[in-house]
Design a protein around this motif. Sequence first.
Motif, PDB file in Angstrom:
ATOM      1  N   LEU A  66      -3.480   4.502 -12.936  1.00 45.08           N
ATOM      2  CA  LEU A  66      -3.039   4.476 -11.544  1.00 45.08           C
ATOM      3  C   LEU A  66      -1.584   4.052 -11.501  1.00 45.08           C
ATOM      4  O   LEU A  66      -1.177   3.134 -12.216  1.00 45.08           O
ATOM      5  N   ARG A  67      -0.793   4.706 -10.665  1.00 40.17           N
ATOM      6  CA  ARG A  67       0.619   4.365 -10.506  1.00 40.17           C
ATOM      7  C   ARG A  67       0.950   4.260  -9.029  1.00 40.17           C
ATOM      8  O   ARG A  67       0.285   4.856  -8.189  1.00 40.17           O
ATOM      9  N   GLY A  68       1.992   3.510  -8.727  1.00 36.68           N
ATOM     10  CA  GLY A  68       2.485   3.420  -7.357  1.00 36.68           C
ATOM     11  C   GLY A  68       1.539   2.676  -6.433  1.00 36.68           C
ATOM     12  O   GLY A  68       0.946   1.657  -6.787  1.00 36.68           O
ATOM     13  N   GLU A  69       1.393   3.210  -5.223  1.00 36.04           N
ATOM     14  CA  GLU A  69       0.580   2.571  -4.185  1.00 36.04           C
ATOM     15  C   GLU A  69      -0.898   2.452  -4.572  1.00 36.04           C
ATOM     16  O   GLU A  69      -1.505   1.398  -4.337  1.00 36.04           O
ATOM     17  N   PRO A  70      -1.522   3.480  -5.165  1.00 32.88           N
ATOM     18  CA  PRO A  70      -2.924   3.312  -5.583  1.00 32.88           C
ATOM     19  C   PRO A  70      -3.119   2.188  -6.604  1.00 32.88           C
ATOM     20  O   PRO A  70      -4.139   1.508  -6.593  1.00 32.88           O
ATOM     21  N   ALA A  71      -2.143   1.973  -7.482  1.00 33.87           N
ATOM     22  CA  ALA A  71      -2.243   0.904  -8.478  1.00 33.87           C
ATOM     23  C   ALA A  71      -2.245  -0.460  -7.802  1.00 33.87           C
ATOM     24  O   ALA A  71      -3.045  -1.337  -8.141  1.00 33.87           O
ATOM     25  N   GLU A  72      -1.342  -0.651  -6.850  1.00 33.57           N
ATOM     26  CA  GLU A  72      -1.278  -1.935  -6.156  1.00 33.57           C
ATOM     27  C   GLU A  72      -2.513  -2.163  -5.301  1.00 33.57           C
ATOM     28  O   GLU A  72      -3.025  -3.283  -5.226  1.00 33.57           O
ATOM     29  N   ALA A  73      -3.024  -1.108  -4.661  1.00 31.27           N
ATOM     30  CA  ALA A  73      -4.232  -1.238  -3.850  1.00 31.27           C
ATOM     31  C   ALA A  73      -5.438  -1.586  -4.733  1.00 31.27           C
ATOM     32  O   ALA A  73      -6.280  -2.412  -4.355  1.00 31.27           O
ATOM     33  N   PHE A  74      -5.513  -0.991  -5.926  1.00 28.17           N
ATOM     34  CA  PHE A  74      -6.611  -1.298  -6.836  1.00 28.17           C
ATOM     35  C   PHE A  74      -6.537  -2.749  -7.299  1.00 28.17           C
ATOM     36  O   PHE A  74      -7.561  -3.430  -7.386  1.00 28.17           O
ATOM     37  N   LEU A  75      -5.332  -3.230  -7.591  1.00 29.93           N
ATOM     38  CA  LEU A  75      -5.180  -4.635  -7.987  1.00 29.93           C
ATOM     39  C   LEU A  75      -5.633  -5.572  -6.878  1.00 29.93           C
ATOM     40  O   LEU A  75      -6.254  -6.604  -7.150  1.00 29.93           O
ATOM     41  N   GLN A  76      -5.318  -5.230  -5.634  1.00 29.23           N
ATOM     42  CA  GLN A  76      -5.737  -6.060  -4.506  1.00 29.23           C
ATOM     43  C   GLN A  76      -7.266  -6.104  -4.397  1.00 29.23           C
ATOM     44  O   GLN A  76      -7.815  -7.086  -3.905  1.00 29.23           O
ATOM     45  N   ARG A  77      -7.949  -5.063  -4.854  1.00 28.69           N
ATOM     46  CA  ARG A  77      -9.414  -5.052  -4.844  1.00 28.69           C
ATOM     47  C   ARG A  77     -10.010  -5.734  -6.070  1.00 28.69           C
ATOM     48  O   ARG A  77     -11.097  -6.314  -5.994  1.00 28.69           O
ATOM     49  N   ALA A  78      -9.326  -5.649  -7.215  1.00 27.36           N
ATOM     50  CA  ALA A  78      -9.885  -6.151  -8.472  1.00 27.36           C
ATOM     51  C   ALA A  78      -9.681  -7.653  -8.665  1.00 27.36           C
ATOM     52  O   ALA A  78     -10.544  -8.326  -9.227  1.00 27.36           O
ATOM     53  N   LEU A  79      -8.558  -8.183  -8.211  1.00 28.77           N
ATOM     54  CA  LEU A  79      -8.273  -9.606  -8.447  1.00 28.77           C
ATOM     55  C   LEU A  79      -9.234 -10.554  -7.726  1.00 28.77           C
ATOM     56  O   LEU A  79      -9.598 -11.584  -8.302  1.00 28.77           O
ATOM     57  N   PRO A  80      -9.689 -10.260  -6.506  1.00 31.02           N
ATOM     58  CA  PRO A  80     -10.665 -11.174  -5.891  1.00 31.02           C
ATOM     59  C   PRO A  80     -11.987 -11.276  -6.656  1.00 31.02           C
ATOM     60  O   PRO A  80     -12.689 -12.278  -6.551  1.00 31.02           O
ATOM     61  N   ILE A  81     -12.335 -10.276  -7.442  1.00 29.28           N
ATOM     62  CA  ILE A  81     -13.552 -10.340  -8.253  1.00 29.28           C
ATOM     63  C   ILE A  81     -13.431 -11.468  -9.266  1.00 29.28           C
ATOM     64  O   ILE A  81     -14.396 -12.171  -9.546  1.00 29.28           O
ATOM     65  N   ARG A  82     -12.231 -11.650  -9.790  1.00 23.76           N
ATOM     66  CA  ARG A  82     -11.964 -12.740 -10.734  1.00 23.76           C
ATOM     67  C   ARG A  82     -11.570 -14.024 -10.016  1.00 23.76           C
ATOM     68  O   ARG A  82     -11.089 -14.961 -10.643  1.00 23.76           O
ATOM     69  N   GLU A  83     -11.753 -14.069  -8.693  1.00 24.89           N
ATOM     70  CA  GLU A  83     -11.386 -15.205  -7.843  1.00 24.89           C
ATOM     71  C   GLU A  83      -9.901 -15.528  -7.974  1.00 24.89           C
ATOM     72  O   GLU A  83      -9.497 -16.684  -7.896  1.00 24.89           O
ATOM     73  N   ARG A  84      -9.115 -14.485  -8.216  1.00 25.84           N
ATOM     74  CA  ARG A  84      -7.659 -14.578  -8.364  1.00 25.84           C
ATOM     75  C   ARG A  84      -7.248 -15.586  -9.437  1.00 25.84           C
ATOM     76  O   ARG A  84      -6.205 -16.217  -9.347  1.00 25.84           O
ATOM     77  N   LYS A  85      -8.084 -15.730 -10.462  1.00 27.36           N
ATOM     78  CA  LYS A  85      -7.765 -16.612 -11.590  1.00 27.36           C
ATOM     79  C   LYS A  85      -7.662 -15.765 -12.846  1.00 27.36           C
ATOM     80  O   LYS A  85      -8.582 -15.031 -13.198  1.00 27.36           O
ATOM     81  N   ILE A  86      -6.528 -15.873 -13.524  1.00 24.03           N
ATOM     82  CA  ILE A  86      -6.281 -15.142 -14.768  1.00 24.03           C
ATOM     83  C   ILE A  86      -5.881 -16.162 -15.830  1.00 24.03           C
ATOM     84  O   ILE A  86      -5.076 -17.056 -15.569  1.00 24.03           O
ATOM     85  N   ASN A  87      -6.421 -16.011 -17.014  1.00 23.57           N
ATOM     86  CA  ASN A  87      -6.063 -16.917 -18.103  1.00 23.57           C
ATOM     87  C   ASN A  87      -4.636 -16.657 -18.567  1.00 23.57           C
ATOM     88  O   ASN A  87      -4.151 -15.524 -18.520  1.00 23.57           O
ATOM     89  N   GLU A  88      -3.990 -17.702 -19.036  1.00 22.76           N
ATOM     90  CA  GLU A  88      -2.603 -17.583 -19.488  1.00 22.76           C
ATOM     91  C   GLU A  88      -2.485 -16.652 -20.693  1.00 22.76           C
ATOM     92  O   GLU A  88      -1.508 -15.930 -20.836  1.00 22.76           O
TER      93      GLU A  88
END
Length: 169
Positions: A66-88
Motif C-alpha cells: 500500500l502506498r500514499g493515502e491507503p497506506a496511512e489509512a491502513f496504519l490508522q486501522r492496524a495500530l489500535p489493534i496493538r493498542e498503539r504500543k510498538i516495541n523499540e
Amino acid sequence: MNAMRTIRVDKVTVNIGVGEAGERLAKAQKVLEMVTGQKSVQTISKSVNRDLGIRIGMPLGCKVTLRGEPAEAFLQRALPIRERKINEYSFDREGNMSFGISDYTDFEGMKYDPEIGIFGMDISVVLRRAGNRITKRSAVRRRIPKGHRVDRSEAIQYMKDNYEVEVVE
C-alpha cells in the motif's frame, strides 16, 4: 521547516506467510483482500529447503503493498489493534518499522469465518523523506546522503507525533 526534510510513510507491506501452495494460500489471499481492499500477490520461494519440502519457484505466501493515502489509512486501522504500543526493537536503523497482528478478525468490521480459519499477518512500514527517487531512477542513479536518511530515533519520534504510538522498551 524545509519540505525536503519532512518524513512520510513511503509504503506499507502486509504479508501472510503460509508455507505451502493450495487452498490455505487461496484463503490467505482472500483475507488480505478483505483487510486491505487490494488484490494480493503471491510470494515465491527463492531457495531450496529439502527438510520442509520447499523448492525454488514454489508459492509460500502472499502480500499487498500500500502506498500514499491507503497506506496511512491502513496504519490508522492496524495500530489500535496493538493498542498503539510498538516495541523499540521493531524499528531498524534505517527508520523502518515492523509488527505483527495475530488474527485478522481483530480489524474493525471483520467477523470470523469458519471456512477461512485464523490468519495472522506481518506489517512492515517504510518511512522516507522526499527525494528517494534518485536511488531508483535508471539515469544518473545516486545514493542518499547520510544526513537525509531517516534514522531510528527520527522514525520513533515520527510515529509518536503522527500516530500517537507508545514505544515500549
